[in-house]
Enzyme design. Structure first.
Site, PDB file in Angstrom:
ATOM      1  N   GLU A 169       0.798  -1.230   0.000  1.00 20.17           N
ATOM      2  CA  GLU A 169       0.000   0.000   0.000  1.00 20.17           C
ATOM      3  C   GLU A 169       0.831   1.280   0.000  1.00 20.17           C
ATOM      4  O   GLU A 169       0.770   2.071   0.953  1.00 20.17           O
ATOM      5  CB  GLU A 169      -0.960   0.003   1.192  1.00 20.17           C
ATOM      6  N   GLU A 361      -5.520  -8.721   0.845  1.00 21.08           N
ATOM      7  CA  GLU A 361      -6.185  -8.369   2.104  1.00 21.08           C
ATOM      8  C   GLU A 361      -7.649  -8.081   1.824  1.00 21.08           C
ATOM      9  O   GLU A 361      -7.972  -7.393   0.843  1.00 21.08           O
ATOM     10  CB  GLU A 361      -5.605  -7.084   2.730  1.00 21.08           C
TER      11      GLU A 361
HETATM   12  O1  IFM Z   1      -4.157  -3.354   9.139  1.00 18.39           O
HETATM   13  C1  IFM Z   1      -4.096  -2.809   7.867  1.00 18.39           C
HETATM   14  C2  IFM Z   1      -2.948  -3.395   7.080  1.00 18.39           C
HETATM   15  O2  IFM Z   1      -1.735  -3.241   7.733  1.00 18.39           O
HETATM   16  C3  IFM Z   1      -2.836  -2.716   5.743  1.00 18.39           C
HETATM   17  N1  IFM Z   1      -4.116  -2.743   5.044  1.00 18.39           N
HETATM   18  C4  IFM Z   1      -5.271  -2.332   5.773  1.00 18.39           C
HETATM   19  C5  IFM Z   1      -5.363  -3.060   7.088  1.00 18.39           C
HETATM   20  C6  IFM Z   1      -6.626  -2.643   7.844  1.00 18.39           C
HETATM   21  O3  IFM Z   1      -6.645  -1.284   8.080  1.00 18.39           O
END
Ligand code: IFM
Length: 455
Positions: A169, A361
């Site tokens: 990210e 994710e």
């Molecule tokens: O916890 C975070 C992760 O580290 C990166 N993506 C989003 C998740 C939730 O906010």
């Protein structure tokens, strides 16, 4: 949407769970680990809710074997985790710390014994503080330091790691860490954030090139958090605002990675707001666009955008709106919209026809509590996961080459500036005792994996 969902996902589809180092490991002073920007940020009073830090987190550094059993019992074939850069290069460069490498070697070896493919993220936000002191991501030199670190890891674990991810990210690091200052390193400077975004992308390309030079062949990619950007109303002004916001969060990263250029409209906007973009050197975009093997997509919620009203404070001319009235939301107030997820994946396929996709994710914050029977029931998380897994199935039906899905997260953990107040895990962590309690969503995920699709 009621489109029929196939019974099973394609053969070989990989189910998994994800975590990251600073959020779970703890042991911040052990085995030669150096300070990271998140140690510094979380120890600065007032920056993280409740004064929480990652000092202990889930104590995974000591409990990793127990945690791996939990992963194995899920039946998954993929585990995405990150390496703490300051465990490997405590001072940001120089001699690698063997004890750090040994920790991840043990982890990878045990995963392979269980038949679980390790997907290793090299940078999940925990930049060595020493590199921050030397300028951090706004400094071009940090890109070269990242490529060196990546090369250390390729040589240490390259024969066993099944998937490599350069960054997690980069938009969050650039925008939230350097423009809004809500994440480490807590900088509030748009130009610094622009420079950071470019150097993150550049370092990704440099690491891909370093990887190719090793002759290793596991798939290599990057993870982006992408937003399906939805105009608040059907009016023209909101439609334009959504396109501009999409440039800021999505196309500023996708276009250079897959087309070798920054998007013209966003470039123009950024120059108007931040002054000349004069730090891009010849050849940078060619490096950034070095062919990669997959794109990791993190998705949680759509981004609803409207044009800023006259007199309304807005640097870019748009405002991110609250969820639509009556919309389903998670306990964090994020709108739940699986159709937006399908639309995003289909759009990636249509606009970029990129390399294969993995969902790296996806998950929901719920106000989980231990019930009187000692168990943790999280039906809202199950419903969220079920809806989003079905959304993946619809994307595959529509032709998207999606090869895997990781739930965020294996267990509750340090949720950055929200500290431990937000829970994402399919395993509950009772922080005072460090007891792990699989939630009902853990059983749900087991059934998904066993059925290779929604049970
Ligand atoms: O916890 C975070 C992760 O580290 C990166 N993506 C989003 C998740 C939730 O906010």
């Amino acid at each position: 949407m009621t489109a029929e969902v196939p019974d099973r996902f394609p053969d070989g589809f990989l189910w998994g769970v994800a975590t990251s180092a600073y959020q779970i490991e703890g042991a911040v002073d052990e085995d030669g680990r150096g300070e990271s920007i998140w140690d510094r940020f979380s120890h600065t009073p007032g920056l993280v809710r409740g004064g929480d830090t990652g000092d202990v987190a889930c104590d995974h550094y000591h409990r990793w074997a127990e945690d791996l059993e939990l992963i194995a019992d899920l039946g998954v074939g993929l585990y995405r985790f990150s390496v703490a850069w300051p465990r490997i290069l405590p001072a940001g460069s120089g001699r690698p710390e063997q004890r750090g490498i040994d920790f991840y070697t043990r982890l990878v070896d045990r995963l392979l014994e269980h038949g679980i493919a390790p997907m290793v993220t090299l940078d999940h936000w925990d930049l060595p503080q020493a590199l921050q002191d030397a300028g951090g991501w706004p400094a071009r030199d940090t890109a070269a330091r990242f490529a060196e670190y990546a090369d250390v890891m390729f040589r240490a674990l390259g024969d066993r790691v099944r998937f490599w991810v350069t960054h997690n990210e980069p938009w969050m690091v650039a925008a939230i860490g350097h423009r809004l200052g809500l994440h480490a390193p807590g900088v509030k400077d748009f130009r610094a954030s622009l420079r950071a975004s470019h150097h993150l992308l550049l370092s990704h390309g440099m690491a891909v090139q370093a990887y190719r030079a090793t002759g290793l062949s596991a798939p290599m990619g990057i993870v982006l958090n992408l937003f399906q950007t939805v105009p608040h109303t059907e009016g023209e002004a909101d439609a334009e605002a959504a396109i501009a916001s999409d440039g800021y969060t999505n196309r500023w990263y996708l276009d250079p990675l897959f087309r070798g250029r920054y998007p013209d409209d966003t470039w123009g906007l950024f120059q108007r707001v931040g002054g000349p973009i004069d730090f891009i050197e010849p050849g940078d975009l060619l490096t950034i666009a070095a062919p990669m093997d997959f794109l990791g997509v993190n998705f949680y919620s759509p981004r609803i955008v409207r044009a800023a009203g006259s007199g309304e404070a807005s640097e870019f001319g748009w405002v991110v709106e609250r969820p639509h009235p009556g919309a389903r939301v998670t306990d964090a107030g994020w709108e739940v919209d699986p159709d937006a997820f399908t639309a995003l994946l289909v759009r990636l396929h249509r606009d970029y026809d990129p390399v294969p996709l993995y969902i790296t994710e996806n998950g929901a914050i719920c106000d989980d509590v231990i019930g009187s029977d000692g168990s943790v029931h999280d039906p809202d998380r199950i419903s969220y996961l079920d809806g989003h897994i079905r959304a993946c199935a619809r994307a595959i039906q529509a032709g998207v080459e999606l090869r895997g899905y990781c739930a965020w997260s294996l267990m509750d953990n340090f949720e950055w500036s929200d500290g431990y107040s937000k829970r994402f895990g399919v395993v509950y962590v009772d922080y005072p005792t460090q007891r792990r309690i699989p939630k009902t969503s853990y059983g749900f995920l087991q059934r998904v994996v066993a059925a290779n699709g929604p049970p």
